[in-house]
Design a protein around this motif. Structure first.
Motif, mmCIF file in Angstrom:
data_model
loop_
_atom_site.group_PDB
_atom_site.id
_atom_site.type_symbol
_atom_site.label_atom_id
_atom_site.label_comp_id
_atom_site.label_asym_id
_atom_site.label_seq_id
_atom_site.Cartn_x
_atom_site.Cartn_y
_atom_site.Cartn_z
ATOM 1 N N UNK A 175 0.887 -1.162 0.000
ATOM 2 C CA UNK A 175 0.000 0.000 0.000
ATOM 3 C C UNK A 175 0.929 1.217 0.000
ATOM 4 N N UNK A 176 0.816 2.118 -0.983
ATOM 5 C CA UNK A 176 1.758 3.246 -1.037
ATOM 6 C C UNK A 176 1.839 3.993 0.297
ATOM 7 N N UNK A 177 3.067 4.217 0.759
ATOM 8 C CA UNK A 177 3.289 4.943 2.000
ATOM 9 C C UNK A 177 3.228 4.085 3.244
ATOM 10 N N UNK A 178 2.994 2.779 3.087
ATOM 11 C CA UNK A 178 2.857 1.889 4.251
ATOM 12 C C UNK A 178 3.853 0.738 4.140
ATOM 13 N N UNK A 179 4.501 0.384 5.224
ATOM 14 C CA UNK A 179 5.374 -0.791 5.223
ATOM 15 C C UNK A 179 4.599 -1.966 5.814
ATOM 16 N N UNK A 180 4.488 -3.024 5.046
ATOM 17 C CA UNK A 180 3.806 -4.231 5.494
ATOM 18 C C UNK A 180 4.852 -5.291 5.802
ATOM 19 N N UNK A 181 4.757 -5.892 6.970
ATOM 20 C CA UNK A 181 5.682 -6.976 7.317
ATOM 21 C C UNK A 181 5.358 -8.188 6.453
ATOM 22 N N UNK A 182 6.392 -8.780 5.889
ATOM 23 C CA UNK A 182 6.201 -9.983 5.067
ATOM 24 C C UNK A 182 7.181 -11.059 5.508
ATOM 25 N N UNK A 183 6.911 -12.276 5.082
ATOM 26 C CA UNK A 183 7.910 -13.340 5.083
ATOM 27 C C UNK A 183 8.208 -13.584 3.621
#
Ligand code: C2O
Ligand code: CU
Length: 519
Positions: A63-71
């Motif tokens: 999502x632009x402007x958002x950091x999403x935690x991933x594996x």
């Protein structure tokens, strides 16, 4: 048009419950389609390419402007594309830097059994109990019974026998022979009881096998060949992936226990990890390798341009090229399936837009991505009338055995194959290497049936000749509610223990899997 995407999606009785995102989502077609990097070998010798791939906790700007935690494999989502040449082997040293065990499966690969990503053949994090102890057994019993919400409606089985596990501490080298024809494959996590949440977190990537037969055809290549990994996700108010099942190793399992028997659906459609992206194209022919990497969402893809529908020219299926191209008005795609298509933008003009939509979706899940024509280019050669002269169509009379596999919800809310939930020690069939068998899949619901190792051709669907979308060599086929699909399966490559299962990943985690051996 306003941001209708931020609204809650209605609950769909047909496809199950949709998880609505709580964050404000971008407008459709505002984000550029990401190009997924190709994994570079660290070394090559005469017949093998050597790769290193670390599974990491990372963040991604989805999502632009958002950091999403991933594996992510390599710390990215989708993972890097594994490119192979038919006849050249690859060895992938996979390091697990995640807090959980993993198992990597090359979907569609003709792979030796020890590298197939068997669900109990695990790469455990460094320092993780090397010995299988009671806590691991308890954890899986809990997953199957209580801790993981997608399993909440399954009766608690006896704890799996400790003898089923093979544990590799820190890393494992997967060996891929790639003795198969050109095809679009993919790789993803396959850990028993936890594939669905681990793939949702990002553990999936594309793989491509190339060969000389295909290269001689002059199909669109270079920047006219696009891999499109389509999957759905939902996001919480902080922009993190929302999944109903809580991994009991990471979270307090005393959370919600909704009923996700039909699988988990999100309200955001991602292509190569971007929400409803846009791709700038020229007035030419493009090859799209489309993969449905969603946990449970089926699609029926349609292209709509300024003058109405734009058809697809289907050139290949899961297992590579069709004998000849065929026209498809829409692409019906269940989880795990791949469609290799050519689309022709040559009759369009700069400024025109073509939307890839999903007729099974509603509102935001009805859109996938957009192609924006921004330049006039040479259209490139037409698709040849013959794609694979050596394509062998299997005949019913060649089948040495007929077997039936019934995919069904058994009493007590257990997803089963022939009445059995997955038992790593049990065997449903044993086939002979080099032979062809007729397998009849029956079902009570939509179950995308996937076979490891062995590819098949669909010969009938619900008593009738299969439609054009069932053409070609396949490894995944959707069986509709109360449907019957007959396939001819060919066992080639390796002997050993493999599996077939439902590729609705929640069903898979709820034990809709079975073993077969090739002897
Ligand atoms: Cu794509 Cu056994 O899975
Ligand atoms: Cu299923």
């Amino acid at each position: 048009c306003g941001n209708l995407f931020a609204r809650k999606e209605a609950v769909s009785a047909r496809t199950g419950t949709v998880l609505p995102s709580a964050i404000t989502l971008p407008e459709p077609f505002a984000v550029r389609l990401p190009t997924v990097p190709v994994l570079k070998p660290v070394r090559r010798d005469a017949d093998t390419d050597y790769y290193e791939l670390a599974q990491k906790v990372a963040t991604a700007e989805i999502i632009p402007g958002t950091r999403t935690a991933i594996w992510g494999y390599h710390g990215i989502f989708p993972g890097p594309t594994l490119e192979a040449r038919s006849g050249r082997a690859a060895e992938v040293r996979v390091r697990n830097e995640l807090p959980v065990p993993t198992s990597m499966h090359l979907h569609g690969g003709v792979v030796e059994p020890g590298s197939d990503g068997y669900p109990t053949d695990l790469v455990v994090p460094e320092g993780y109990a090397k010995r299988v102890d009671a806590s691991m057994v308890r954890m899986h019993a809990r997953a199957a019974g209580r801790g993981n919400a997608v399993h909440a409606h399954q009766p608690v089985p006896e704890a799996p026998d400790p003898g089923i596990w093979t544990l590799h501490e820190g890393e494992k080298t997967y060996k891929y022979a790639f003795g198969q024809r050109a095809a679009t494959l993919w790789y993803h996590d396959h850990r028993m009881d936890f594939s669905a949440p681990q793939v949702w977190k990002g553990l999936a990537g594309s793989a491509i096998v190339r060969d000389a037969e295909e290269e001689a055809l002059g199909l669109p290549a270079g920047d006219r060949e696009l891999s499109l990994m389509v999957c759905d996700r939902s996001f919480d108010a902080e922009g993190q992936f929302l999944y109903p099942a809580l991994d009991p190793e990471l979270s307090d399992p005393a959370g919600v226990e909704p009923k996700y028997m039909d699988g988990v659906l999100g309200d955001v459609i991602l292509v190569n990890g971007a929400p409803w992206p846009v791709k700038h194209v020229g007035t030419g022919r493009y090859r799209l390798r489309i993969l449905n990497a969603s946990n449970a969402r089926p699609y029926n893809l349609e292209l709509t341009g300024p003058d109405g529908q734009v058809p697809f020219t289907m050139i290949g299926s899961d297992g590579g090229l069709l004998p000849a191209p065929q026209r498809l008005e829409s692409v019906p795609m269940s989880p795990g399936e791949r469609f290799d298509v050519v689309v022709d933008f040559s009759r369009l003009s700069p400024g025109d837009e073509v939307v890839l939509g999903n007729t099974l979706g509603e509102r935001n899940t009805g859109l996938v991505m957009k192609f924006l024509v921004d330049k006039a280019v040479d259209p490139g050669p037409a698709v040849p009338a013959v794609l694979s002269a050596g394509y062998e169509a299997l005949e019913r009379g060649k089948a040495l055995q007929v077997r039936q596999f019934d995919f069904r919800l058994a009493p007590g809310d257990v997803w089963t194959i022939n009445g059995q939930p997955f038992d790593p020690g049990a065997l449903l069939a044993s086939a002979r290497l080099g032979t062809v068998e007729l397998w009849r899949f029956t079902s009570d619901f939509n179950h995308p049936v996937h076979t490891h190792l062995a590819h098949f051709q669909v010969i009938s669907r619900d008593g009738r000749r299969p439609g054009p979308a069932d053409a070609g060599w396949k490894d995944t086929v959707n069986v509709t509610p109360y449907g019957v699909v007959e396939v001819l399966v060919r066992f080639t490559g390796f002997r050993g223990k493999y599996m077939l299962h439902c590729h609705n990943l929640e069903h898979e985690d709820m034990a809709m899997m079975a073993n077969f051996t090739v002897v």
